[in-house]
Motif scaffolding. Structure first.
Motif, PDB file in Angstrom:
ATOM      1  N   ILE A  58       0.827  -1.208   0.000  1.00 22.35           N
ATOM      2  CA  ILE A  58       0.000   0.000   0.000  1.00 22.35           C
ATOM      3  C   ILE A  58       0.861   1.257   0.000  1.00 22.35           C
ATOM      4  CG2 ILE A  58      -1.656   1.329   1.374  1.00 22.35           C
ATOM      5  CD1 ILE A  58      -2.908  -1.317   2.222  1.00 22.35           C
ATOM      6  N   TYR A  59       1.891   1.288   0.839  1.00 25.80           N
ATOM      7  CA  TYR A  59       2.681   2.522   0.973  1.00 25.80           C
ATOM      8  C   TYR A  59       3.710   2.671  -0.144  1.00 25.80           C
ATOM      9  CZ  TYR A  59       5.539   6.185   3.067  1.00 25.80           C
ATOM     10  OH  TYR A  59       6.227   7.349   3.288  1.00 25.80           O
ATOM     11  N   TYR A  60       4.518   1.629  -0.341  1.00 27.90           N
ATOM     12  CA  TYR A  60       5.570   1.719  -1.357  1.00 27.90           C
ATOM     13  C   TYR A  60       5.063   1.317  -2.746  1.00 27.90           C
ATOM     14  CZ  TYR A  60       8.720   2.159   2.622  1.00 27.90           C
ATOM     15  OH  TYR A  60       9.343   2.586   3.763  1.00 27.90           O
ATOM     16  N   GLY A  61       4.204   0.293  -2.807  1.00 25.61           N
ATOM     17  CA  GLY A  61       3.730  -0.188  -4.102  1.00 25.61           C
ATOM     18  C   GLY A  61       2.853   0.822  -4.816  1.00 25.61           C
ATOM     19  N   LEU A  62       1.826   1.319  -4.128  1.00 21.48           N
ATOM     20  CA  LEU A  62       0.932   2.294  -4.761  1.00 21.48           C
ATOM     21  C   LEU A  62       1.616   3.637  -4.971  1.00 21.48           C
ATOM     22  CD1 LEU A  62      -2.459   1.560  -2.950  1.00 21.48           C
ATOM     23  CD2 LEU A  62      -1.683   0.787  -5.188  1.00 21.48           C
ATOM     24  N   GLY A  63       2.702   3.878  -4.230  1.00 21.42           N
ATOM     25  CA  GLY A  63       3.443   5.121  -4.448  1.00 21.42           C
ATOM     26  C   GLY A  63       4.072   5.209  -5.824  1.00 21.42           C
TER      27      GLY A  63
END
Length: 253
Positions: free
Chosen positions: A72-77
């Motif tokens: 959620i934090y790094y991937g969707l970023g």
């Protein structure tokens, strides 16, 4: 171990307690609502709705919470341009909201199964009795089904709340300065891991103790038929002894 240093560490780690409680309260409240909805979807007569709920539960219970936070934090970023175009980048660029989302999605999967078990454990004769009194579906759910289901699910759900308290420590990997995040910061500055982690563990134990006592009080309040009145117990025992003495005297005659 230096006790004076541990006192200072303990007081400094207490500053992370409000953020920890905020993460737990927000994600648990949202997870409770979504989990109840997911439980109804699992019990739906529609095969498509049941399949969606089963797939959701399988995915989020079968993957580690740490991986979910990373995605959620790094991937969707990586899709910040797309998220910016649709107006959601303000949400996913903040580690706080990403942590809340990951914790909520994770606890929803477990809560849904817990509530499903509680709903299915409600005795059917009680539901029939409510229908016989002319209760509507909403009144029947509010006055009979939900209180009984909540009482049945409460012990398992209290474990889920405790797990959520400990799961907030994973929010430190996305720069959240809750209890564990502050502990890592202190260790990087002083290299005294034992004292710092002992203080952090003590704070988590206190939070867990408070939650267990609150849940026990709620369970006692929801179970009036299990409460024991000392006067009633004494009167019941007295009646029992009187009946035994009368039976013995009758037998003697």
């Amino acid at each position: 171990m230096d006790m004076s240093y541990m006192v200072d560490v303990f007081l400094e780690l207490l500053s992370g307690v409000p953020l920890t409680i905020q993460l737990v309260a927000t994600s648990t409240a949202a997870g409770m609502i979504l989990g109840l909805l997911l439980a109804f979807m699992r019990m739906s007569s529609s095969a498509a709705v049941r399949l969606f709920a089963q797939t959701y539960i399988f995915v989020f219970r079968g993957t580690p919470l740490l991986v979910q936070i990373f995605l959620i934090y790094y991937g969707l970023g990586q899709f910040h341009h797309t998220l910016q175009d649709i107006g959601l980048w303000w949400f996913f660029r903040e580690p706080y909201w990403c942590a809340i989302l990951a914790l909520t999605l994770n606890t929803t999967a477990y809560t849904g199964e817990i509530f499903r078990g509680g709903l299915q454990s409600v005795p059917f004769p009680m539901i029939e009795a409510g229908r016989a009194f002319g209760m509507s579906r909403f009144v029947l759910f509010r006055r009979i089904v939900f209180p009984i289901a909540l009482r049945q699910a409460l012990p398992a759900y209290s474990n889920e709340i405790i797990l959520m308290i400990k799961a907030t420590s994973l929010a430190s990997i996305v720069t959240m300065m809750e209890i564990t995040g502050l502990a890592y910061k202190l260790i990087s500055e002083t290299f005294r891991a034992v004292e710092v982690f002992v203080c952090a563990a003590a704070i988590y134990l206190v939070l867990t103790f408070v939650i267990t006592r609150v849940v026990q009080g709620l369970e006692w309040w929801l179970s009036p038929h299990l409460r024991r009145d000392p006067k009633w117990m004494m009167r019941r025992d007295g009646d029992r002894h009187y009946a035994k003495s009368q039976a013995a005297s009758s037998g003697g005659l």
